[in-house]
Scaffold this motif. Structure first.
Motif, PDB file in Angstrom:
ATOM      1  N   GLY A  89      56.425  74.138 -35.598  1.00  0.00           N
ATOM      2  CA  GLY A  89      57.199  75.253 -36.124  1.00  0.00           C
ATOM      3  C   GLY A  89      58.427  74.753 -36.852  1.00  0.00           C
ATOM      4  O   GLY A  89      58.416  73.691 -37.473  1.00  0.00           O
ATOM      5  N   ASN A  90      59.509  75.500 -36.753  1.00  0.00           N
ATOM      6  CA  ASN A  90      60.775  75.137 -37.389  1.00  0.00           C
ATOM      7  C   ASN A  90      61.624  74.352 -36.386  1.00  0.00           C
ATOM      8  O   ASN A  90      62.116  74.922 -35.424  1.00  0.00           O
ATOM      9  CB  ASN A  90      61.515  76.408 -37.825  1.00  0.00           C
ATOM     10  CG  ASN A  90      62.799  76.099 -38.571  1.00  0.00           C
ATOM     11  OD1 ASN A  90      63.334  75.003 -38.499  1.00  0.00           O
ATOM     12  ND2 ASN A  90      63.309  77.088 -39.288  1.00  0.00           N
ATOM     13  N   GLY A  93      64.765  76.001 -35.519  1.00  0.00           N
ATOM     14  CA  GLY A  93      64.653  77.431 -35.266  1.00  0.00           C
ATOM     15  C   GLY A  93      65.662  77.935 -34.249  1.00  0.00           C
ATOM     16  O   GLY A  93      66.113  77.187 -33.387  1.00  0.00           O
ATOM     17  N   ASP A  94      66.008  79.206 -34.352  1.00  0.00           N
ATOM     18  CA  ASP A  94      66.997  79.766 -33.432  1.00  0.00           C
ATOM     19  C   ASP A  94      66.370  80.338 -32.157  1.00  0.00           C
ATOM     20  O   ASP A  94      67.079  80.736 -31.239  1.00  0.00           O
ATOM     21  CB  ASP A  94      67.831  80.847 -34.140  1.00  0.00           C
ATOM     22  CG  ASP A  94      66.985  82.017 -34.639  1.00  0.00           C
ATOM     23  OD1 ASP A  94      65.742  81.918 -34.613  1.00  0.00           O
ATOM     24  OD2 ASP A  94      67.568  83.027 -35.063  1.00  0.00           O
ATOM     25  N   THR A  96      63.223  79.297 -29.336  1.00  0.00           N
ATOM     26  CA  THR A  96      62.245  78.290 -28.937  1.00  0.00           C
ATOM     27  C   THR A  96      61.194  78.910 -28.036  1.00  0.00           C
ATOM     28  O   THR A  96      61.518  79.628 -27.096  1.00  0.00           O
ATOM     29  CB  THR A  96      62.930  77.124 -28.201  1.00  0.00           C
ATOM     30  OG1 THR A  96      63.864  76.490 -29.082  1.00  0.00           O
ATOM     31  CG2 THR A  96      61.913  76.088 -27.737  1.00  0.00           C
ATOM     32  N   ALA A 119      54.672  82.333 -35.268  1.00  0.00           N
ATOM     33  CA  ALA A 119      55.794  81.446 -35.605  1.00  0.00           C
ATOM     34  C   ALA A 119      55.962  81.328 -37.113  1.00  0.00           C
ATOM     35  O   ALA A 119      57.081  81.341 -37.635  1.00  0.00           O
ATOM     36  CB  ALA A 119      55.573  80.073 -34.978  1.00  0.00           C
ATOM     37  N   ASP A 122      57.525  84.466 -38.617  1.00  0.00           N
ATOM     38  CA  ASP A 122      58.959  84.591 -38.329  1.00  0.00           C
ATOM     39  C   ASP A 122      59.758  83.574 -39.138  1.00  0.00           C
ATOM     40  O   ASP A 122      60.793  83.899 -39.729  1.00  0.00           O
ATOM     41  CB  ASP A 122      59.196  84.402 -36.824  1.00  0.00           C
ATOM     42  CG  ASP A 122      60.639  84.593 -36.434  1.00  0.00           C
ATOM     43  OD1 ASP A 122      61.438  83.644 -36.615  1.00  0.00           O
ATOM     44  OD2 ASP A 122      60.994  85.684 -35.947  1.00  0.00           O
ATOM     45  N   LYS A 124      61.566  81.143 -38.085  1.00  0.00           N
ATOM     46  CA  LYS A 124      62.718  80.535 -37.393  1.00  0.00           C
ATOM     47  C   LYS A 124      62.407  80.287 -35.916  1.00  0.00           C
ATOM     48  O   LYS A 124      63.256  80.449 -35.053  1.00  0.00           O
ATOM     49  CB  LYS A 124      63.943  81.438 -37.537  1.00  0.00           C
ATOM     50  CG  LYS A 124      64.441  81.568 -38.974  1.00  0.00           C
ATOM     51  CD  LYS A 124      65.740  82.335 -39.057  1.00  0.00           C
ATOM     52  CE  LYS A 124      65.537  83.810 -38.782  1.00  0.00           C
ATOM     53  NZ  LYS A 124      66.801  84.583 -38.925  1.00  0.00           N
ATOM     54  N   VAL A 125      61.167  79.889 -35.664  1.00  0.00           N
ATOM     55  CA  VAL A 125      60.739  79.644 -34.288  1.00  0.00           C
ATOM     56  C   VAL A 125      60.351  78.182 -34.112  1.00  0.00           C
ATOM     57  O   VAL A 125      59.563  77.636 -34.900  1.00  0.00           O
ATOM     58  CB  VAL A 125      59.537  80.539 -33.908  1.00  0.00           C
ATOM     59  CG1 VAL A 125      59.011  80.171 -32.522  1.00  0.00           C
ATOM     60  CG2 VAL A 125      59.940  82.009 -33.954  1.00  0.00           C
ATOM     61  N   ARG A 126      60.922  77.578 -33.105  1.00  0.00           N
ATOM     62  CA  ARG A 126      60.545  76.215 -32.727  1.00  0.00           C
ATOM     63  C   ARG A 126      59.550  76.304 -31.577  1.00  0.00           C
ATOM     64  O   ARG A 126      59.738  77.078 -30.641  1.00  0.00           O
ATOM     65  CB  ARG A 126      61.783  75.420 -32.295  1.00  0.00           C
ATOM     66  CG  ARG A 126      61.468  73.987 -31.870  1.00  0.00           C
ATOM     67  CD  ARG A 126      62.721  73.163 -31.601  1.00  0.00           C
ATOM     68  NE  ARG A 126      63.466  73.613 -30.446  1.00  0.00           N
ATOM     69  CZ  ARG A 126      64.092  72.796 -29.580  1.00  0.00           C
ATOM     70  NH1 ARG A 126      64.068  71.484 -29.760  1.00  0.00           N
ATOM     71  NH2 ARG A 126      64.760  73.286 -28.571  1.00  0.00           N
ATOM     72  N   ARG A 243      65.976  86.553 -29.529  1.00  0.00           N
ATOM     73  CA  ARG A 243      67.008  86.324 -30.557  1.00  0.00           C
ATOM     74  C   ARG A 243      68.193  87.264 -30.332  1.00  0.00           C
ATOM     75  O   ARG A 243      69.360  86.849 -30.438  1.00  0.00           O
ATOM     76  CB  ARG A 243      66.396  86.527 -31.941  1.00  0.00           C
ATOM     77  CG  ARG A 243      67.340  86.254 -33.085  1.00  0.00           C
ATOM     78  CD  ARG A 243      66.589  86.291 -34.405  1.00  0.00           C
ATOM     79  NE  ARG A 243      65.757  85.119 -34.580  1.00  0.00           N
ATOM     80  CZ  ARG A 243      64.462  85.149 -34.879  1.00  0.00           C
ATOM     81  NH1 ARG A 243      63.836  86.308 -35.033  1.00  0.00           N
ATOM     82  NH2 ARG A 243      63.792  84.026 -35.043  1.00  0.00           N
TER      83      ARG A 243
END
Length: 248
Positions: A89-90, A93-94, A96, A119, A122, A124-126, A243
């Motif tokens: 993912g990212n 990301g903000d 997880t 993911a 979105d 911004k998902v790790r 988030r």
């Protein structure tokens, strides 16, 4: 056991006519009569059982989340900063999502593209993958191979190919998958037995116990544990909730 607990809860909300003042123990005949009355009441009002089961499940989920929250705080470093845990993912990301999975779990296989899609949508998902081989010796073999592929920087293609594979996951199969995904198969076979891979799997199992993970897949989304397969919409909702909570 769940049904028994639900019945007890149902008795607690039954009309007071069923309650008795403190008295000597009821005779077998009196017990039979009370049981018949309760049975008739529950048959006439099955919604009582549904309500009791829903309350029980909500209570259990709240208790699990409370315990998980404490464990998350205590195990924060192991959850989010373990160098042996593959990341997708990212990376910045903000939110997880930590996934505990087993390569032989059909729900993990079905859920993998769903998590990937959620993911990606979105952005911004790790994702942190925790190898959690609990179903068979082949599961551990696959996890060792995947972590060995990770040492070569080839985890994700190998991981996805293993999850997509239908059938046995013995060593010859894993070698074939390795070659097809650009992994040095000979190096992988050697690295599978490294002490650091032993340690990684043992740590993941201990971490899962501390979070009361009892099956696969299990997802930690923010501070909420979610067990079982979920769809894209539910992932999106839980990611948005995580988030929102982290921002408040």
């Amino acid at each position: 056991m769940r049904l028994v607990l639900a019945l007890l809860a149902a008795l607690a909300v039954a009309p007071t006519a069923f309650a008795a003042d403190p008295a000597p123990a009821a005779t077998p005949a009196e017990k039979a009569k009370i049981e018949a009355v309760v049975r008739d009441y529950l048959l006439q009002h099955p919604e009582v059982l549904v309500e009791a089961i829903q309350k029980l499940e909500a209570k259990e989920e709240a208790e699990r989340n409370d315990k998980a929250a404490s464990a998350i705080t205590a195990k924060k470093d192991e959850l989010y900063n373990d160098a042996m845990a593959p990341v997708a993912g990212n990376p910045k990301g903000d939110v997880t999502v930590v996934e505990f999975f087993d390569y032989n779990c059909p729900y993990c296989k079905a859920g993998a593209p769903i998590l990937k899609k959620a993911a990606a949508a979105d952005g911004k998902v790790r994702i942190i993958y925790k190898e959690f081989p609990i179903l068979s010796p082949e599961s551990e073999l696959a996890s060792r191979a995947a972590l060995a592929a990770n040492l070569q920087g080839k985890y994700l293609p190998f991981h996805e190919a293993v999850l997509e594979h239908k059938g046995k996951l013995d060593l010859p199969t894993l070698v074939t998958i390795a070659k097809a995904t650009g992994v040095d198969a000979e190096r992988m076979k050697t690295d599978m037995n490294k002490a650091e891979i032993d340690t990684a799997i043992k740590k993941n199992k201990a971490l899962a116990r501390s979070l009361e993970v009892r099956g696969t897949p299990a997802y930690l989304i923010g501070n909420t544990m979610v067990g079982g397969q979920i769809d894209v919409e539910e992932f999106a909702a839980k990611i948005a909730d995580a988030r929102k909570k982290s921002a408040s």
